[in-house]
Design a protein around this motif. Sequence first.
Motif, short mmCIF file in Angstrom:
data_model
loop_
_atom_site.label_atom_id
_atom_site.label_comp_id
_atom_site.label_asym_id
_atom_site.label_seq_id
_atom_site.Cartn_x
_atom_site.Cartn_y
_atom_site.Cartn_z
N ARG A 8 1.11 -1.23 -0.30
CA ARG A 8 -0.06 0.03 0.08
C ARG A 8 0.72 1.37 0.30
NH1 ARG A 8 -3.47 0.29 4.93
NH2 ARG A 8 -1.57 0.80 5.25
N TYR A 9 0.52 1.76 -0.98
CA TYR A 9 1.61 3.46 -1.11
C TYR A 9 0.61 4.12 -0.84
CZ TYR A 9 4.58 0.95 -3.73
OH TYR A 9 5.51 -0.17 -4.81
N ALA A 10 0.78 5.40 0.44
CA ALA A 10 -0.20 5.87 1.48
C ALA A 10 0.93 7.10 0.98
CB ALA A 10 0.38 6.27 2.43
N ASP A 52 5.62 9.41 -4.62
CA ASP A 52 5.60 10.66 -5.79
C ASP A 52 4.60 10.48 -6.83
OD1 ASP A 52 7.75 11.83 -4.87
OD2 ASP A 52 9.07 11.45 -5.80
N ARG A 72 -5.07 9.17 2.22
CA ARG A 72 -4.23 9.30 0.94
C ARG A 72 -4.25 7.44 1.26
NH1 ARG A 72 0.51 12.53 2.96
NH2 ARG A 72 0.61 13.62 1.19
N PHE A 85 -2.23 6.87 -12.60
CA PHE A 85 -1.08 7.55 -12.75
C PHE A 85 0.06 6.43 -12.44
CE2 PHE A 85 2.20 9.90 -11.23
CZ PHE A 85 2.14 11.32 -12.42
N ASN A 95 -4.06 -0.31 -9.11
CA ASN A 95 -5.33 0.03 -8.87
C ASN A 95 -5.55 1.35 -9.20
OD1 ASN A 95 -4.39 0.55 -6.47
ND2 ASN A 95 -6.28 0.54 -5.36
N GLN A 96 -4.69 2.41 -9.89
CA GLN A 96 -5.17 3.41 -9.99
C GLN A 96 -3.86 4.38 -11.16
OE1 GLN A 96 -6.78 5.51 -8.15
NE2 GLN A 96 -7.18 4.23 -6.51
N HIS A 136 -7.95 -5.51 -3.13
CA HIS A 136 -8.35 -5.44 -1.81
C HIS A 136 -7.25 -5.36 -0.97
CE1 HIS A 136 -12.52 -4.02 -2.29
NE2 HIS A 136 -11.71 -4.87 -3.97
N MET A 190 -3.70 -2.97 -14.56
CA MET A 190 -4.86 -2.45 -14.06
C MET A 190 -5.80 -3.36 -13.69
SD MET A 190 -6.43 0.25 -12.77
CE MET A 190 -6.74 1.79 -13.47
N ALA A 191 -5.65 -3.52 -11.58
CA ALA A 191 -6.95 -4.44 -11.19
C ALA A 191 -7.33 -3.82 -9.85
CB ALA A 191 -5.37 -6.11 -11.18
N ASP A 192 -8.64 -4.46 -9.41
CA ASP A 192 -9.12 -4.31 -8.45
C ASP A 192 -8.21 -4.74 -7.32
OD1 ASP A 192 -11.63 -2.65 -7.26
OD2 ASP A 192 -12.74 -4.58 -7.98
N ARG A 250 -2.23 14.74 -3.93
CA ARG A 250 -0.89 15.03 -5.56
C ARG A 250 -0.83 13.20 -5.81
NH1 ARG A 250 5.27 14.83 -5.30
NH2 ARG A 250 5.70 15.15 -6.97
N ARG A 251 -1.26 13.44 -7.17
CA ARG A 251 -1.44 12.23 -7.83
C ARG A 251 -1.71 11.23 -8.05
NH1 ARG A 251 5.24 12.65 -8.60
NH2 ARG A 251 5.05 14.56 -10.62
N GLY A 275 1.40 9.10 -5.94
CA GLY A 275 0.45 8.64 -5.32
C GLY A 275 -0.24 8.25 -4.86
N PRO A 276 -1.38 7.80 -3.83
CA PRO A 276 -1.54 6.63 -3.59
C PRO A 276 -1.92 5.71 -4.06
CG PRO A 276 -3.09 8.29 -3.21
CD PRO A 276 -2.27 8.35 -3.58
N TYR A 277 -2.10 4.64 -4.16
CA TYR A 277 -2.60 3.10 -4.91
C TYR A 277 -2.12 1.88 -3.77
CZ TYR A 277 2.37 2.69 -6.58
OH TYR A 277 3.81 3.11 -6.71
N HIS A 278 -2.51 1.12 -4.14
CA HIS A 278 -2.44 -0.69 -3.99
C HIS A 278 -1.83 -1.71 -5.04
CE1 HIS A 278 -6.08 -0.91 -0.89
NE2 HIS A 278 -4.87 -0.14 -0.74
N ALA A 334 -5.84 5.05 -1.79
CA ALA A 334 -5.35 4.38 -2.46
C ALA A 334 -5.64 2.53 -2.49
CB ALA A 334 -3.94 3.65 -1.34
#
Lengths: 254, 254
Positions: free
Chosen positions: A85-87, A90, B22, A122, A119-120, A141, A137-139, B46-47, A92-95, B26
């Motif tokens: 989990r990227y909180a 640079d 965030r 960017f 899942n994002q 959880h 791209m995926a879901d 951001r992003r 952005g936030p994503y899994h 995510a």
Amino acid sequence: MPPDAASDAAPDAAPDAIPEVAPAPAAHLIQGDRVTLPVEIRDAAVASAMFPIPAAAAQAVIAYSGLEVARPLAGRAICSLAFVRYADGDLGPYHEFAVAFLVKGTPRIGAFIHWLPVNQAFTLEAGRAIWGFPKEMADIHMDLAARTKRCLVRVDGRTAIEMHVRPGFPVPSGRGVPSVDAYTSMNGVTRRTPWTVSPSGVRMRLGGGTYLRLGDHPVAHELRALGLDHARALSAATVDRLRMTFQEAVEARP
Amino acid sequence: MTAVRTALVTGAASGLGALAARRLAAAGWDVAAADLDADGLAATARRSPNTHVRVCDVADAEAVNALVSEVGAVHRVVHAAAVGPMVPALEQPLPDVEHVLRTDFLGTVHVVRATLPGMLERGRGELVLFSSLAALLPVPKTSAYAAAKAAVNAYAEAVAAEHAGSGVVIRCVCPRQVDTPGFRAAASADPAATGRMRGVPPGLVLDAVDRSLAARPAHDLYVLPDPLTRAVARARRWLPGPTARLVGRVTLSR
């Protein structure tokens, strides 16, 4: 070679030795936004596990990269699965879910990234454009708050991978920053990305402690053929807070 | 892709609110991030294409109503916006006391009144209200803040009792000092008043909220996120006098 010529040099003019210094700072335009390198991740949480697999079969899976799998364990190769989990970072936030194989060819730890669903949008575009990361791209959880960390990856509504990692024993965070080379291979181009990781709040366990279920996705089928469905992990780890940097990718010629 | 859920996060420009926003972004939530600090909001978003920022003062009921009608159906509210100046009661100018009560207590009332009716109509929703351990155990220099947070607790208890069994889950989170920019500023300005304590990492507080939402019964209103918070809250309940004297000694500057 004068230092300022290094970054301009064509890849085939580069010496075989791995350059210690990354190429000059570069920027990439992603969705109208300038992403400068190195890309920094300031807060990520991770659960991961390593699985021993038959080396010849693993070699066949990554043959398209031209790389060679490492065989650290009596001739067996290693597949590493991780969810992140990227909180704060640079991109952005994503899994993210990572399927990687340890490879030879670098004095550092080499990890060939075979599949990297996110899942994002960017980070998907940035990862593919800047480094050739095989993002799709995926879901995704995740439950990272419970003691057992859980992740479920679904693509087009169908389960691809489900992984659980039970807590291990606390490990003191080392002072040294491990250097890893991430390898990618996209559109016939194999690239190496210098990558540093700085973990804190690490827990590890040897042998087991994971649950892995493979579903219906081409990569899940590949992993099943490697014997990974419901496989026992060699080791597993969770990281509360991981800092990372990703440098510019350089073309690798195995 | 599963249906995207919407979260409203107040105080999203820094600290707990920023991290909550965030993490939700995510996880693929549509996040409405509100705060007074536009620059901080921009950093949070951001992003993150699924984070939408709104400058809003929770002390302004009309502004909160406008925000919520713009955002639409909200599945989860994380109300983290608050102010907490550390001033001795008699030295705190009356307008400052009013500002703290207006932001911390009436801000909560405004957010609840704007979002709860829609949740009740839909028969589901999660309302996470950030209070403080100070609500249970006021310490020197927190009179207005602790009074406002005690009012938040009383309000949350009454509202939760009125809507028990409605399908809406209400949580009142009472952490001890959290390691946020606000706490760091207060601690460096007045180390004694904060008991020279290290704040609990905001990620741990949010993990406790996630665990509570995932696993605790709906009527379990209070979230005491870390062992020290739980110990102090328990001591305060069973040994109120000695606990107050001990905490007063730890936090009073001499």
